[in-house]
Design a protein around this motif. Sequence first.
Motif, mmCIF file in Angstrom:
data_model
loop_
_atom_site.group_PDB
_atom_site.id
_atom_site.type_symbol
_atom_site.label_atom_id
_atom_site.label_comp_id
_atom_site.label_asym_id
_atom_site.label_seq_id
_atom_site.Cartn_x
_atom_site.Cartn_y
_atom_site.Cartn_z
ATOM 1 N N ASN A 1 0.823 -1.210 0.000
ATOM 2 C CA ASN A 1 0.000 0.000 0.000
ATOM 3 C C ASN A 1 0.856 1.257 0.000
ATOM 4 O O ASN A 1 0.532 2.249 -0.655
ATOM 5 N N LYS A 2 1.971 1.212 0.726
ATOM 6 C CA LYS A 2 2.836 2.383 0.833
ATOM 7 C C LYS A 2 3.460 2.739 -0.519
ATOM 8 O O LYS A 2 3.473 3.904 -0.922
ATOM 9 N N PHE A 3 3.953 1.736 -1.226
ATOM 10 C CA PHE A 3 4.650 2.008 -2.486
ATOM 11 C C PHE A 3 3.689 2.157 -3.657
ATOM 12 O O PHE A 3 4.036 2.761 -4.674
ATOM 13 N N GLY A 4 2.502 1.631 -3.532
ATOM 14 C CA GLY A 4 1.485 1.829 -4.562
ATOM 15 C C GLY A 4 1.940 1.417 -5.944
ATOM 16 O O GLY A 4 2.551 0.358 -6.134
ATOM 17 N N ASP A 5 1.685 2.283 -6.926
ATOM 18 C CA ASP A 5 1.987 1.963 -8.317
ATOM 19 C C ASP A 5 3.474 2.008 -8.651
ATOM 20 O O ASP A 5 3.875 1.606 -9.749
ATOM 21 N N LYS A 6 4.302 2.489 -7.723
ATOM 22 C CA LYS A 6 5.738 2.590 -7.996
ATOM 23 C C LYS A 6 6.430 1.229 -7.977
ATOM 24 O O LYS A 6 7.515 1.065 -8.544
ATOM 25 N N VAL A 7 5.822 0.248 -7.298
ATOM 26 C CA VAL A 7 6.421 -1.079 -7.151
ATOM 27 C C VAL A 7 5.338 -2.135 -7.378
ATOM 28 O O VAL A 7 4.213 -1.981 -6.900
ATOM 29 N N GLU A 8 5.681 -3.187 -8.091
ATOM 30 C CA GLU A 8 4.759 -4.299 -8.289
ATOM 31 C C GLU A 8 5.007 -5.368 -7.221
ATOM 32 O O GLU A 8 6.149 -5.777 -7.005
ATOM 33 N N PHE A 9 3.957 -5.807 -6.555
ATOM 34 C CA PHE A 9 4.026 -6.924 -5.626
ATOM 35 C C PHE A 9 3.275 -8.100 -6.245
ATOM 36 O O PHE A 9 2.189 -7.927 -6.803
ATOM 37 N N ILE A 10 3.840 -9.292 -6.138
ATOM 38 C CA ILE A 10 3.173 -10.489 -6.632
ATOM 39 C C ILE A 10 3.546 -11.663 -5.733
ATOM 40 O O ILE A 10 4.696 -11.793 -5.316
ATOM 41 N N GLY A 11 2.565 -12.480 -5.409
ATOM 42 C CA GLY A 11 2.823 -13.671 -4.615
ATOM 43 C C GLY A 11 2.991 -14.897 -5.498
ATOM 44 O O GLY A 11 2.439 -14.964 -6.602
ATOM 45 N N VAL A 12 3.764 -15.866 -5.001
ATOM 46 C CA VAL A 12 3.881 -17.166 -5.657
ATOM 47 C C VAL A 12 3.518 -18.205 -4.610
ATOM 48 O O VAL A 12 4.259 -18.421 -3.645
ATOM 49 N N ASN A 13 2.347 -18.818 -4.784
ATOM 50 C CA ASN A 13 1.876 -19.799 -3.803
ATOM 51 C C ASN A 13 2.330 -21.193 -4.234
ATOM 52 O O ASN A 13 2.006 -21.649 -5.323
ATOM 53 N N VAL A 14 3.067 -21.863 -3.353
ATOM 54 C CA VAL A 14 3.728 -23.106 -3.735
ATOM 55 C C VAL A 14 2.927 -24.364 -3.398
ATOM 56 O O VAL A 14 3.358 -25.466 -3.739
ATOM 57 N N ARG A 15 1.749 -24.216 -2.737
ATOM 58 C CA ARG A 15 1.024 -25.417 -2.318
ATOM 59 C C ARG A 15 -0.484 -25.391 -2.524
ATOM 60 O O ARG A 15 -1.101 -26.435 -2.710
ATOM 61 N N ASP A 16 -1.097 -24.233 -2.439
ATOM 62 C CA ASP A 16 -2.545 -24.167 -2.262
ATOM 63 C C ASP A 16 -3.325 -24.127 -3.567
ATOM 64 O O ASP A 16 -2.904 -23.515 -4.552
ATOM 65 N N GLU A 17 -4.502 -24.734 -3.525
ATOM 66 C CA GLU A 17 -5.472 -24.552 -4.586
ATOM 67 C C GLU A 17 -6.183 -23.218 -4.353
ATOM 68 O O GLU A 17 -5.978 -22.552 -3.332
ATOM 69 N N ALA A 18 -7.017 -22.823 -5.301
ATOM 70 C CA ALA A 18 -7.569 -21.470 -5.304
ATOM 71 C C ALA A 18 -8.333 -21.125 -4.028
ATOM 72 O O ALA A 18 -8.184 -20.022 -3.489
ATOM 73 N N GLU A 19 -9.140 -22.034 -3.523
ATOM 74 C CA GLU A 19 -9.985 -21.718 -2.369
ATOM 75 C C GLU A 19 -9.161 -21.316 -1.150
ATOM 76 O O GLU A 19 -9.441 -20.300 -0.498
ATOM 77 N N ALA A 20 -8.128 -22.102 -0.841
ATOM 78 C CA ALA A 20 -7.293 -21.798 0.329
ATOM 79 C C ALA A 20 -6.497 -20.514 0.128
ATOM 80 O O ALA A 20 -6.350 -19.700 1.042
ATOM 81 N N ALA A 21 -5.980 -20.329 -1.077
ATOM 82 C CA ALA A 21 -5.187 -19.128 -1.355
ATOM 83 C C ALA A 21 -6.032 -17.864 -1.264
ATOM 84 O O ALA A 21 -5.624 -16.860 -0.670
ATOM 85 N N LYS A 22 -7.222 -17.913 -1.841
ATOM 86 C CA LYS A 22 -8.097 -16.740 -1.804
ATOM 87 C C LYS A 22 -8.562 -16.438 -0.382
ATOM 88 O O LYS A 22 -8.712 -15.269 0.007
ATOM 89 N N ALA A 23 -8.780 -17.471 0.425
ATOM 90 C CA ALA A 23 -9.171 -17.259 1.821
ATOM 91 C C ALA A 23 -8.062 -16.536 2.575
ATOM 92 O O ALA A 23 -8.331 -15.632 3.381
ATOM 93 N N PHE A 24 -6.828 -16.914 2.334
ATOM 94 C CA PHE A 24 -5.681 -16.243 2.946
ATOM 95 C C PHE A 24 -5.642 -14.777 2.522
ATOM 96 O O PHE A 24 -5.457 -13.871 3.344
#
Length: 207
Positions: free
Chosen positions: A116-139
Amino acid sequence: MTDPVPTPRNLSRRTMLRSLMLTAAIVPLAACGAKEDSLTAQANNGDGKNYIAGDGAVQEYEASKRSEPVDITATTYHGTDVDFSKWEGKPVVLNFWYAACAPCRIEAPDLKKLANKFGDKVEFIGVNVRDEAEAAKAFERTFDLPYESIQDTSGDIQLAMTKYVPLQAVPSTLVLDRKGRVRARVIGAADPGTLKSLIDTALTEEL
């Protein structure tokens, strides 16, 4: 008085002394690689815990020694197409995680604040190594993350990044420079102040 003729026992002792001296000479040279050795040992020890317990250790890479730009194209859990080449010109924070990982849950609020602090100046992306969509979205909902994640249960992305992130080293975070190259890594839960400093440097350094 002449020296005694070396016996097998004397030879054994001398061999042991030479081995100890050689070991003592090697240890200082190997110290700089101790963190890698420890991580490798954890990955290969077969104890069944299925993760590497990082301690937040940070490594930065000089511009002349950085990788080629990271080339990842994928689709997030929410159906957003991701192409790292389109992010050239801004730093990228790449976080490896999964929902049941306790350190991942600890660092999630800090990652949210930084994103939130860096906003559009920096891209954040997660790489989930175990979860299917339901668990990942719940997190993601639980921690109200402002960025999305890619599913990597196949391990393709981890395998491509093993130069920087040992397999099963979760959480881990990579900071890419504005050319898309890995400029820093954190193995273990990232200290928010340290990660902020790494991102600030990625934003301002001359390339």
